[in-house]
Design a protein around this motif. Structure first.
Motif, PDB file in Angstrom:
ATOM      1  N   GLN A  67     -15.273 -17.477  -2.442  1.00  0.00           N
ATOM      2  CA  GLN A  67     -14.305 -17.889  -1.406  1.00  0.00           C
ATOM      3  C   GLN A  67     -14.967 -18.840  -0.421  1.00  0.00           C
ATOM      4  N   SER A  68     -14.222 -19.901  -0.123  1.00  0.00           N
ATOM      5  CA  SER A  68     -14.657 -20.838   0.917  1.00  0.00           C
ATOM      6  C   SER A  68     -13.840 -20.575   2.175  1.00  0.00           C
ATOM      7  N   THR A  69     -12.592 -21.079   2.207  1.00  0.00           N
ATOM      8  CA  THR A  69     -11.757 -20.948   3.423  1.00  0.00           C
ATOM      9  C   THR A  69     -10.676 -19.886   3.302  1.00  0.00           C
ATOM     10  N   GLY A  70     -10.375 -19.459   2.073  1.00  0.00           N
ATOM     11  CA  GLY A  70      -9.286 -18.509   1.889  1.00  0.00           C
ATOM     12  C   GLY A  70      -7.906 -19.138   2.029  1.00  0.00           C
ATOM     13  N   HIS A  71      -7.804 -20.477   1.923  1.00  0.00           N
ATOM     14  CA  HIS A  71      -6.470 -21.104   1.875  1.00  0.00           C
ATOM     15  C   HIS A  71      -5.774 -20.743   0.565  1.00  0.00           C
ATOM     16  N   GLY A  72      -6.572 -20.443  -0.459  1.00  0.00           N
ATOM     17  CA  GLY A  72      -6.006 -20.140  -1.776  1.00  0.00           C
ATOM     18  C   GLY A  72      -6.231 -18.700  -2.188  1.00  0.00           C
ATOM     19  N   LEU A  73      -6.392 -17.807  -1.237  1.00  0.00           N
ATOM     20  CA  LEU A  73      -6.616 -16.393  -1.590  1.00  0.00           C
ATOM     21  C   LEU A  73      -5.329 -15.806  -2.177  1.00  0.00           C
ATOM     22  N   GLY A 125      -6.292 -33.669   1.592  1.00  0.00           N
ATOM     23  CA  GLY A 125      -4.876 -33.351   1.521  1.00  0.00           C
ATOM     24  C   GLY A 125      -4.198 -33.314   2.871  1.00  0.00           C
ATOM     25  N   SER A 126      -3.135 -32.523   2.947  1.00  0.00           N
ATOM     26  CA  SER A 126      -2.312 -32.508   4.156  1.00  0.00           C
ATOM     27  C   SER A 126      -3.029 -31.859   5.334  1.00  0.00           C
ATOM     28  N   ALA A 127      -3.994 -30.964   5.062  1.00  0.00           N
ATOM     29  CA  ALA A 127      -4.646 -30.216   6.133  1.00  0.00           C
ATOM     30  C   ALA A 127      -6.159 -30.271   5.942  1.00  0.00           C
ATOM     31  N   VAL A 130      -8.694 -27.287   4.807  1.00  0.00           N
ATOM     32  CA  VAL A 130      -8.800 -26.817   3.415  1.00  0.00           C
ATOM     33  C   VAL A 130     -10.209 -27.149   2.887  1.00  0.00           C
ATOM     34  N   GLY A 131     -10.716 -26.312   1.991  1.00  0.00           N
ATOM     35  CA  GLY A 131     -12.047 -26.531   1.431  1.00  0.00           C
ATOM     36  C   GLY A 131     -12.056 -27.624   0.365  1.00  0.00           C
ATOM     37  N   VAL A 132     -13.134 -28.428   0.372  1.00  0.00           N
ATOM     38  CA  VAL A 132     -13.241 -29.565  -0.563  1.00  0.00           C
ATOM     39  C   VAL A 132     -13.268 -29.076  -2.011  1.00  0.00           C
ATOM     40  N   GLY A 140      -5.901 -31.731  -6.364  1.00  0.00           N
ATOM     41  CA  GLY A 140      -6.069 -32.322  -5.038  1.00  0.00           C
ATOM     42  C   GLY A 140      -5.131 -33.485  -4.799  1.00  0.00           C
ATOM     43  N   LEU A 141      -4.002 -33.170  -4.138  1.00  0.00           N
ATOM     44  CA  LEU A 141      -2.937 -34.154  -3.905  1.00  0.00           C
ATOM     45  C   LEU A 141      -2.837 -34.435  -2.408  1.00  0.00           C
ATOM     46  N   GLY A 142      -3.138 -35.658  -2.001  1.00  0.00           N
ATOM     47  CA  GLY A 142      -3.137 -35.978  -0.575  1.00  0.00           C
ATOM     48  C   GLY A 142      -2.324 -37.209  -0.224  1.00  0.00           C
ATOM     49  N   ILE A 191     -19.507 -21.085 -10.512  1.00  0.00           N
ATOM     50  CA  ILE A 191     -19.414 -21.244  -9.052  1.00  0.00           C
ATOM     51  C   ILE A 191     -20.052 -22.577  -8.699  1.00  0.00           C
ATOM     52  N   VAL A 192     -19.232 -23.480  -8.214  1.00  0.00           N
ATOM     53  CA  VAL A 192     -19.712 -24.813  -7.860  1.00  0.00           C
ATOM     54  C   VAL A 192     -20.536 -24.709  -6.580  1.00  0.00           C
ATOM     55  N   THR A 193     -21.717 -25.305  -6.621  1.00  0.00           N
ATOM     56  CA  THR A 193     -22.579 -25.267  -5.434  1.00  0.00           C
ATOM     57  C   THR A 193     -22.629 -26.622  -4.741  1.00  0.00           C
ATOM     58  N   LEU A 347       9.227 -31.415  -0.571  1.00  0.00           N
ATOM     59  CA  LEU A 347       9.297 -32.298  -1.740  1.00  0.00           C
ATOM     60  C   LEU A 347       8.247 -33.383  -1.560  1.00  0.00           C
ATOM     61  N   ARG A 348       7.340 -33.538  -2.509  1.00  0.00           N
ATOM     62  CA  ARG A 348       6.394 -34.661  -2.431  1.00  0.00           C
ATOM     63  C   ARG A 348       6.657 -35.594  -3.593  1.00  0.00           C
ATOM     64  N   GLN A 349       6.768 -36.894  -3.321  1.00  0.00           N
ATOM     65  CA  GLN A 349       6.916 -37.847  -4.425  1.00  0.00           C
ATOM     66  C   GLN A 349       5.567 -38.027  -5.112  1.00  0.00           C
ATOM     67  N   LEU A 408      -1.638 -27.186 -10.140  1.00  0.00           N
ATOM     68  CA  LEU A 408      -2.308 -25.890  -9.960  1.00  0.00           C
ATOM     69  C   LEU A 408      -2.411 -25.506  -8.478  1.00  0.00           C
ATOM     70  N   ASN A 409      -2.707 -26.477  -7.627  1.00  0.00           N
ATOM     71  CA  ASN A 409      -2.890 -26.158  -6.202  1.00  0.00           C
ATOM     72  C   ASN A 409      -1.621 -25.662  -5.515  1.00  0.00           C
ATOM     73  N   PHE A 410      -0.471 -25.866  -6.157  1.00  0.00           N
ATOM     74  CA  PHE A 410       0.789 -25.463  -5.525  1.00  0.00           C
ATOM     75  C   PHE A 410       1.467 -24.312  -6.285  1.00  0.00           C
ATOM     76  N   PRO A 446     -11.800 -15.950 -11.086  1.00  0.00           N
ATOM     77  CA  PRO A 446     -11.217 -17.042 -10.305  1.00  0.00           C
ATOM     78  C   PRO A 446      -9.854 -16.659  -9.744  1.00  0.00           C
ATOM     79  N   GLY A 447      -9.432 -17.327  -8.679  1.00  0.00           N
ATOM     80  CA  GLY A 447      -8.120 -17.047  -8.111  1.00  0.00           C
ATOM     81  C   GLY A 447      -7.022 -17.198  -9.149  1.00  0.00           C
ATOM     82  N   LEU A 448      -7.045 -18.305  -9.866  1.00  0.00           N
ATOM     83  CA  LEU A 448      -6.039 -18.557 -10.911  1.00  0.00           C
ATOM     84  C   LEU A 448      -6.770 -18.605 -12.250  1.00  0.00           C
TER      85      LEU A 448
HETATM   86  C1  LIG Z   1      -1.945 -25.127   4.749  1.00  0.00           C
HETATM   87  C2  LIG Z   1      -2.289 -25.568   3.332  1.00  0.00           C
HETATM   88  C3  LIG Z   1      -2.205 -26.910   2.990  1.00  0.00           C
HETATM   89  C4  LIG Z   1      -2.509 -27.331   1.694  1.00  0.00           C
HETATM   90  N1  LIG Z   1      -2.392 -28.656   1.382  1.00  0.00           N
HETATM   91  C5  LIG Z   1      -2.687 -29.074   0.141  1.00  0.00           C
HETATM   92  C6  LIG Z   1      -2.575 -30.457  -0.210  1.00  0.00           C
HETATM   93  O1  LIG Z   1      -2.164 -31.289   0.606  1.00  0.00           O
HETATM   94  N2  LIG Z   1      -2.877 -30.825  -1.479  1.00  0.00           N
HETATM   95  C7  LIG Z   1      -3.362 -29.935  -2.397  1.00  0.00           C
HETATM   96  O2  LIG Z   1      -3.665 -30.346  -3.523  1.00  0.00           O
HETATM   97  N3  LIG Z   1      -3.473 -28.627  -2.104  1.00  0.00           N
HETATM   98  C8  LIG Z   1      -3.142 -28.185  -0.861  1.00  0.00           C
HETATM   99  N4  LIG Z   1      -3.245 -26.851  -0.557  1.00  0.00           N
HETATM  100  C9  LIG Z   1      -3.686 -25.908  -1.604  1.00  0.00           C
HETATM  101  C10 LIG Z   1      -5.223 -25.803  -1.620  1.00  0.00           C
HETATM  102  O3  LIG Z   1      -5.785 -26.984  -2.133  1.00  0.00           O
HETATM  103  C11 LIG Z   1      -5.634 -24.615  -2.507  1.00  0.00           C
HETATM  104  O4  LIG Z   1      -5.172 -23.419  -1.921  1.00  0.00           O
HETATM  105  C12 LIG Z   1      -7.154 -24.538  -2.705  1.00  0.00           C
HETATM  106  O5  LIG Z   1      -7.458 -23.577  -3.693  1.00  0.00           O
HETATM  107  C13 LIG Z   1      -7.865 -24.156  -1.431  1.00  0.00           C
HETATM  108  O6  LIG Z   1      -9.245 -24.189  -1.613  1.00  0.00           O
HETATM  109  P1  LIG Z   1     -10.217 -23.445  -0.584  1.00  0.00           P
HETATM  110  O7  LIG Z   1     -11.570 -23.533  -1.122  1.00  0.00           O
HETATM  111  O8  LIG Z   1      -9.929 -23.969   0.782  1.00  0.00           O
HETATM  112  O9  LIG Z   1      -9.640 -21.949  -0.649  1.00  0.00           O
HETATM  113  P2  LIG Z   1     -10.307 -20.580  -1.206  1.00  0.00           P
HETATM  114  O10 LIG Z   1      -9.224 -19.570  -1.032  1.00  0.00           O
HETATM  115  O11 LIG Z   1     -11.589 -20.308  -0.522  1.00  0.00           O
HETATM  116  O12 LIG Z   1     -10.559 -20.838  -2.724  1.00  0.00           O
HETATM  117  C14 LIG Z   1      -9.467 -20.856  -3.608  1.00  0.00           C
HETATM  118  C15 LIG Z   1      -9.958 -20.783  -5.040  1.00  0.00           C
HETATM  119  O13 LIG Z   1     -10.671 -21.981  -5.340  1.00  0.00           O
HETATM  120  C16 LIG Z   1     -11.726 -21.677  -6.231  1.00  0.00           C
HETATM  121  N5  LIG Z   1     -13.003 -22.023  -5.571  1.00  0.00           N
HETATM  122  C17 LIG Z   1     -13.258 -22.145  -4.266  1.00  0.00           C
HETATM  123  N6  LIG Z   1     -14.558 -22.462  -4.074  1.00  0.00           N
HETATM  124  C18 LIG Z   1     -15.121 -22.508  -5.299  1.00  0.00           C
HETATM  125  C19 LIG Z   1     -16.441 -22.768  -5.785  1.00  0.00           C
HETATM  126  N7  LIG Z   1     -17.459 -23.045  -4.959  1.00  0.00           N
HETATM  127  N8  LIG Z   1     -16.657 -22.734  -7.117  1.00  0.00           N
HETATM  128  C20 LIG Z   1     -15.642 -22.460  -7.985  1.00  0.00           C
HETATM  129  N9  LIG Z   1     -14.386 -22.206  -7.579  1.00  0.00           N
HETATM  130  C21 LIG Z   1     -14.125 -22.229  -6.256  1.00  0.00           C
HETATM  131  C22 LIG Z   1     -11.668 -20.206  -6.544  1.00  0.00           C
HETATM  132  O14 LIG Z   1     -10.918 -19.981  -7.740  1.00  0.00           O
HETATM  133  C23 LIG Z   1     -10.917 -19.653  -5.358  1.00  0.00           C
HETATM  134  O15 LIG Z   1     -10.242 -18.453  -5.690  1.00  0.00           O
HETATM  135  C24 LIG Z   1      -2.934 -26.392   0.731  1.00  0.00           C
HETATM  136  C25 LIG Z   1      -3.018 -25.033   1.058  1.00  0.00           C
HETATM  137  C26 LIG Z   1      -2.675 -24.615   2.344  1.00  0.00           C
HETATM  138  C27 LIG Z   1      -2.736 -23.152   2.662  1.00  0.00           C
END
Ligand SMILES: Cc1cc2nc3c(=O)[nH]c(=O)nc-3n(C[C@H](O)[C@H](O)[C@H](O)COP(=O)(O)OP(=O)(O)OC[C@H]3O[C@@H](n4cnc5c(N)ncnc54)[C@H](O)[C@@H]3O)c2cc1C
Length: 452
Positions: A67-73, A125-127, A130-132, A140-142, A191-193, A347-349, A408-410, A446-448
């Motif tokens: 876990q990095s930021t937990g945006h995708g938990l 992306g939009s925020a 979020v973790g790289v 990764g759609l921005g 696990i990407v470092t 809706l994103r084009q 996948l990210n959505f 992995p999350g997904l």
């Molecule tokens: C407010 C918000 C805005 C968003 N906007 C966009 C957007 O504009 N475009 C877009 O494409 N997506 C967007 N997302 C979705 C976001 O890209 C995904 O939720 C993404 O997984 C977040 O990554 P994270 O590392 O921040 O989150 P985390 O919850 O920390 O990680 C999510 C998953 O990513 C994988 N992961 C993380 N780090 C590693 C690592 N080091 N090695 C291997 N796997 C890893 C794991 O499977 C983990 O479960 C948004 C999400 C939110 C909540």
């Protein structure tokens, strides 16, 4: 002796047993719907810590999550060894090569800040919170996407620790299959470092958001439908139906309101952008019009996503087309007259560079889609029970216009069947073959997760 006692001598960062009261802070996530309940947490400070965590987990028959930021938990990660990466925060920009190299825990805001002095920008992306790594591995759609494609399309090399505890440096030459799979297949392979990727020469753009009152939602969405067909690839846009809470932090005209939020990013002169936007500005008087010439570093002001952690549930789909009937259906689901507790339906084009393979092809799904639809709602109190079905119903009702692939990210906390259906048979089998080669024992959680 506890699990952490064995690991402590091998790891520079903190090692916490699941019951340790410090775990709550260490694993605090942006999405608070799920609370991580790992068996052990390893607060990694570098690649060696990740190696130690993976080797210890396999030796003890435990699975490894990251876990990095937990945006995708999307689950509680129960019983795992959870590697947290937020201490791996190094960012190095090479302005001559136009690249950035980042540690696993870096957020987009850090890259944006480091690249801006050189007139460069990442495909964030939009925020920017979020973790790289998580964002990029999922595609990764921005806001620059129609011109430059997915963030994953611009990855140059990846350092990762695989399930056997080995450190691998992967690029298009060293392991083409793994390099293909990593970029779009998310965290299924290790696990990407460290991640190295291209930056684009973007210092400014014409962008921002326009808030329209809910009463004109139908006019705005129908106009958007025909307007986007006229836009060049230099223009990336989205439109959201928003039910905003009555928060004092929101501007007064938006507080507690149902509004329509048009988001625009145009890579061209301000006059050109203003001319392109004129038909939408003519639809109705705006509550707020914040579209202006701006530095790329202000990119968060386009979507104005929330920045504080909150409990949400989301589901997404993609559309192959957006006929008037699809717009009517979206309005029926989430428009001003719908009684539904969703915060946002967006809706994103897509199209442009998103529809073409990357220069070095990768596993990003959804290139056949013309639009992304993303529904998000709160899970506080009794909504925790109902929100999964409510968000899923948006996906189901858009099914007549669904594209084959999706982003996948959505996906949100989509089940394994949905993850598996992101790709066609050949790509799914190729992904699974790479996964089976590198993680035959399913050590990674992995999350997904990929399934057959
Ligand atoms: C407010 C918000 C805005 C968003 N906007 C966009 C957007 O504009 N475009 C877009 O494409 N997506 C967007 N997302 C979705 C976001 O890209 C995904 O939720 C993404 O997984 C977040 O990554 P994270 O590392 O921040 O989150 P985390 O919850 O920390 O990680 C999510 C998953 O990513 C994988 N992961 C993380 N780090 C590693 C690592 N080091 N090695 C291997 N796997 C890893 C794991 O499977 C983990 O479960 C948004 C999400 C939110 C909540």
């Amino acid at each position: 002796m506890t699990a952490s006692t064995h690991l402590v001598p091998q790891v520079s960062g903190p090692v916490l047993d699941g019951a340790d009261p410090r775990v709550a802070v260490e694993v605090a996530a942006f999405n608070t719907t799920h609370t991580a309940r790992p068996a052990v947490v390893v607060g990694a400070t570098g690649t060696a810590d990740v190696v130690a965590a993976v080797r210890w987990a396999t030796a003890n028959g435990l699975r490894v999550a990251v876990q990095s930021t937990g945006h995708g938990l999307v689950s509680d990660l129960a019983g795992t060894v959870l590697v947290t990466t937020h201490r791996m925060s190094a960012v190095a920009v090479d302005p001559a090569a136009r690249t950035a190299r980042v540690g696993a825990g870096v957020r987009w805001a850090q890259v944006i800040e480091a690249a801006a002095p050189f007139g460069l920008a990442p495909l964030s992306g939009s925020a920017s919170g979020v973790g790289v790594v998580g964002y990029t591995l999922g595609g990764g759609l921005g806001p620059l996407a129609r011109r430059h494609g997915f963030a994953a399309d611009h990855v140059r090399s990846v350092e990762l620790v695989t399930a056997d505890g080995e450190v691998r440096h992967v690029d298009a030459i060293s392991d083409p299959d793994l390099f293909w799979a990593l970029r779009g297949g998310s965290g299924n392979f290790g696990i990407v470092t460290e991640l190295e990727f291209d930056l684009v020469p973007v210092a400014r753009l014409y962008g921002g958001g326009i808030f329209f009152p809910g009463a004109v939602a139908a006019d705005v969405l129908h106009a958007y439908r025909t307007w986007v067909a006229t836009l060049p690839e230099e223009t990336t846009t989205s439109v959201a139906l928003l039910r905003l809470p009555p928060l004092p932090t929101l501007p007064e005209p938006l507080r507690g309101q149902f509004v329509v939020h048009l988001r625009v990013a145009h890579l061209g002169p301000a006059e050109e952008g203003a001319a392109l936007l004129a038909p939408m500005r003519a639809v109705a008087p705006a509550l707020m019009d914040l579209v202006t010439d701006m530095p790329f570093a202000a990119v968060d002001s386009i979507h104005m996503d929330p920045t504080d952690p909150m409990p949400t549930w989301d589901r997404g789909t993609t559309l192959r087309e957006l006929p008037a009937e699809a717009v009517d259906e979206l309005l029926a689901i989430a428009g001003p007259d719908a009684v539904v507790p969703l915060i946002m339906v967006e809706l994103r084009q897509l199209g442009g560079a998103l529809g073409r393979p990357a220069a070095v092809p990768n596993a990003v799904a959804g290139r056949d889609a013309a639009f992304s639809v993303w529904a998000l709602g709160p899970t506080a109190g009794p909504l925790a029970e109902t929100m999964p079905a409510i968000t899923q119903s948006v996906v189901d009702r858009m099914a007549p216009w669904a594209a084959r692939g999706a982003l996948l990210n959505f996906l949100g906390a989509a089940g394994p069947e949905r993850v598996a259906r992101l790709w066609g048979d050949a790509d799914r089998e190729r992904l699974l073959a790479v996964r089976d080669r590198l993680d035959p024992g399913r050590v990674l959680a992995p999350g997904l997760a990929l399934t057959r």
